[in-house]
Each structure stands twice: as structure tokens, then as C-alpha cells.
Design an enzyme around this catalytic site. Sequence first.
Site, PDB file in Angstrom:
ATOM      1  CG  LEU A  75       9.273 -17.501  -3.370  1.00  0.00           C
ATOM      2  CD1 LEU A  75       9.454 -17.483  -1.857  1.00  0.00           C
ATOM      3  CD2 LEU A  75       9.739 -16.145  -3.929  1.00  0.00           C
ATOM      4  CG  HIS A 134      -0.440   2.199  -9.325  1.00  0.00           C
ATOM      5  ND1 HIS A 134      -0.642   1.833  -8.014  1.00  0.00           N
ATOM      6  CD2 HIS A 134      -1.492   2.997  -9.653  1.00  0.00           C
ATOM      7  CE1 HIS A 134      -1.783   2.380  -7.577  1.00  0.00           C
ATOM      8  NE2 HIS A 134      -2.310   3.097  -8.553  1.00  0.00           N
ATOM      9  CG  ASP A 188      -2.050   1.003   1.134  1.00  0.00           C
ATOM     10  OD1 ASP A 188      -2.387   1.415   0.004  1.00  0.00           O
ATOM     11  OD2 ASP A 188      -2.588   1.383   2.185  1.00  0.00           O
TER      12      ASP A 188
HETATM   13  C1  IPE Z   1      -5.590  -2.541  -0.203  1.00  0.00           C
HETATM   14  O1  IPE Z   1      -5.236  -1.210  -0.297  1.00  0.00           O
HETATM   15  C2  IPE Z   1      -5.528  -3.183  -1.573  1.00  0.00           C
HETATM   16  C3  IPE Z   1      -4.206  -3.365  -2.140  1.00  0.00           C
HETATM   17  C4  IPE Z   1      -3.071  -3.034  -1.588  1.00  0.00           C
HETATM   18  C5  IPE Z   1      -4.197  -3.994  -3.429  1.00  0.00           C
HETATM   19  P1  IPE Z   1      -6.306  -0.049  -0.486  1.00  0.00           P
HETATM   20  O2  IPE Z   1      -5.511   1.191  -0.625  1.00  0.00           O
HETATM   21  O3  IPE Z   1      -7.249  -0.383  -1.569  1.00  0.00           O
HETATM   22  O4  IPE Z   1      -7.086  -0.081   0.903  1.00  0.00           O
HETATM   23  P2  IPE Z   1      -7.887   1.065   1.663  1.00  0.00           P
HETATM   24  O5  IPE Z   1      -8.890   1.604   0.697  1.00  0.00           O
HETATM   25  O6  IPE Z   1      -6.900   2.101   2.075  1.00  0.00           O
HETATM   26  O7  IPE Z   1      -8.478   0.374   2.848  1.00  0.00           O
HETATM   27  C1  IPE Z   2      -1.584   0.290  -3.353  1.00  0.00           C
HETATM   28  O1  IPE Z   2      -1.365   1.657  -3.402  1.00  0.00           O
HETATM   29  C2  IPE Z   2      -1.840  -0.295  -4.719  1.00  0.00           C
HETATM   30  C3  IPE Z   2      -3.230  -0.685  -4.961  1.00  0.00           C
HETATM   31  C4  IPE Z   2      -4.226  -0.586  -4.134  1.00  0.00           C
HETATM   32  C5  IPE Z   2      -3.515  -1.234  -6.261  1.00  0.00           C
HETATM   33  P1  IPE Z   2      -2.555   2.698  -3.417  1.00  0.00           P
HETATM   34  O2  IPE Z   2      -2.936   2.949  -4.832  1.00  0.00           O
HETATM   35  O3  IPE Z   2      -3.654   2.248  -2.530  1.00  0.00           O
HETATM   36  O4  IPE Z   2      -1.840   3.973  -2.819  1.00  0.00           O
HETATM   37  P2  IPE Z   2      -2.422   4.976  -1.744  1.00  0.00           P
HETATM   38  O5  IPE Z   2      -2.891   4.148  -0.584  1.00  0.00           O
HETATM   39  O6  IPE Z   2      -3.533   5.719  -2.401  1.00  0.00           O
HETATM   40  O7  IPE Z   2      -1.263   5.839  -1.369  1.00  0.00           O
HETATM   41 MG    MG Z   3      -4.045   2.489  -0.577  1.00  0.00          MG
END
Ligand code: IPE
Ligand code: IPE
Ligand code: MG
Length: 241
Positions: free
Chosen positions: A123, A29, A12
Site C-alpha cells: 500500500l 488530534h 477534519d
Molecule cells: C484542512 O482542515 C487541513 C487538514 C485536515 C490537515 P482545516 O480544518 O485546516 O480547514 P478549514 O480551515 O476548515 O478550511
Molecule cells: C483536523 O481537525 C486536523 C487538522 C487540521 C490538523 P481540526 O483540528 O481542523 O478540527 P476542527 O475542524 O477544528 O473540528
Molecule cells: Mg478543521
Amino acid sequence: MSTPAHVAIIMDGNGRWAKARGLPRVAGHKAGVEALRQAVRAAGGLGIDWVTVYAFSSENWSRPQSEVSDLMGLLKLFIRRDLAELHRSGVKVRVIGEREGLQPDIRALLEEAESLTKDNRKLNLNIAFNYGGRDEIARAVRRIATDVAEGRLAISAITERTVADALDTAKIPDPDLVIRTSGEMRLSNFLLWQSAYSELVFLPCYWPDFTSAHFEEALRQFRARERRFGRVERDVVSSSA
Ligand code: IPE
Ligand code: IPE
Ligand code: MG
């Protein structure tokens, strides 16, 4: 405590990483994919057998259409570019999550990744894509209910094992450790059933900044924990023995 056999990672913070640099979210990303490559390489060296990464949740469809399509594109790119190398390194890829609803070309790539690497043993890399813990449990319930309705399974024979075996993670051990980057402290619908007794480690760094040093820090925190699984502490057991 020793090294965890199975580490699950909520990758995240890509968007915030990009924002902090004045870049579009997609740049975060892309940087996140590079961090994933490094984490997979590091896992082998750290003696971990299973890694499960949360790449796209069933709720991530509610993001802007352009971001959803960037994420789909990056998954395709990752499989196309990295599959040969993952295979050479002995990585067995498995994808968990709902396949229905994914574009046919993505489904075909996921199937290709799984079938090419199915005999690898170095792995295990599970990619949670279009994955939600509640959705996974609901699909498992439908499967079990079908077995009951069609006379293959008695209601009284339904156990925790029956449920575990009907989940996408059938035959995958539960994660010992769940790591979430970015400072958020929640599971966001990740491995709800499987993480019942996992140790949770929350790291403040954004996912694109995650390095093997962060990985080691998470393992250090894991080793400092005492897993009790509902029993009493080890000291109490030994002093009363
Ligand atoms: C969880 O992160 C999903 C992934 C890392 C793929 P999100 O960014 O979607 O979660 P919330 O919305 O902060 O809970
Ligand atoms: C995690 O990073 C990747 C996915 C959920 C696909 P985010 O896109 O949620 O990044 P933040 O949380 O908005 O910083
Ligand atoms: Mg996120």
C-alpha cells in the site's frame, strides 16, 4: 464503477470531536491518529493501492502556537511508534509538502520513514504535511522556470505533464476519490491540481469517529457516480452508436 485506486482523505473535525466531549483540542488530534491507523489498515483490505492523508496544511501554522506544537509532536510520535509496523505491513510512506521550515528532527524522521519503506509494495501511504496546493504549484513553477532560465527546457515544450512531474506528487496517480469528514464541503487547499476530476465525498462524521464502515460508505457513493471526464454519458454514446 470499481474500487478507486487512489483515495485522498481530508481528516477534519478533531477539534469539534474534542469540544463535544468537553476535552482539549489535542485530545481530538490524538484520537485522530488512532482513526488514521485504522483507516490505513482498512485501506489494504478494501483493495485500495494509494491513500493520501491531509495531516497539516500550510495554513495550519496560523493556529495557536500550542496547538501547532501538539500537532508536530503527534507527527513525531506517529512515525516513531508506527513506522516499524507500517514497514512490516508493506506500506510505502511518502511525504508531500514543503520540507523547508520544518524542524530538523521532523525532517529527519520523514526521511527515515521514506527510505526505510521505499521498496514496499502493499500500500502507498502519502502523508501531506506542511502541504498546500497553491504552495506546491508555486514551487513547481519555480522549478520549471529555473529549467527554462538555465536552458534545459524550451517554453514551447511545457505541457500538463511537465507541471504534473514538477509537483510533489510526481509519479503518484491522481486521486479517484477525495473524502472529507466533519461535514465541511471544501478542499481547503488540498491537491488542487490533482483533484481536477476526482469524485468528492463529504461525510458528516468527525475524523476520530471514522471507521471502516464510513470508508465503505464513501466507496459505495463513489461506485454510484459516473465519471465523465468531459465526455457525454455512457447511455448517449451507446444509443447513438
Ligand atoms: C484542512 O482542515 C487541513 C487538514 C485536515 C490537515 P482545516 O480544518 O485546516 O480547514 P478549514 O480551515 O476548515 O478550511
Ligand atoms: C483536523 O481537525 C486536523 C487538522 C487540521 C490538523 P481540526 O483540528 O481542523 O478540527 P476542527 O475542524 O477544528 O473540528
Ligand atoms: Mg478543521
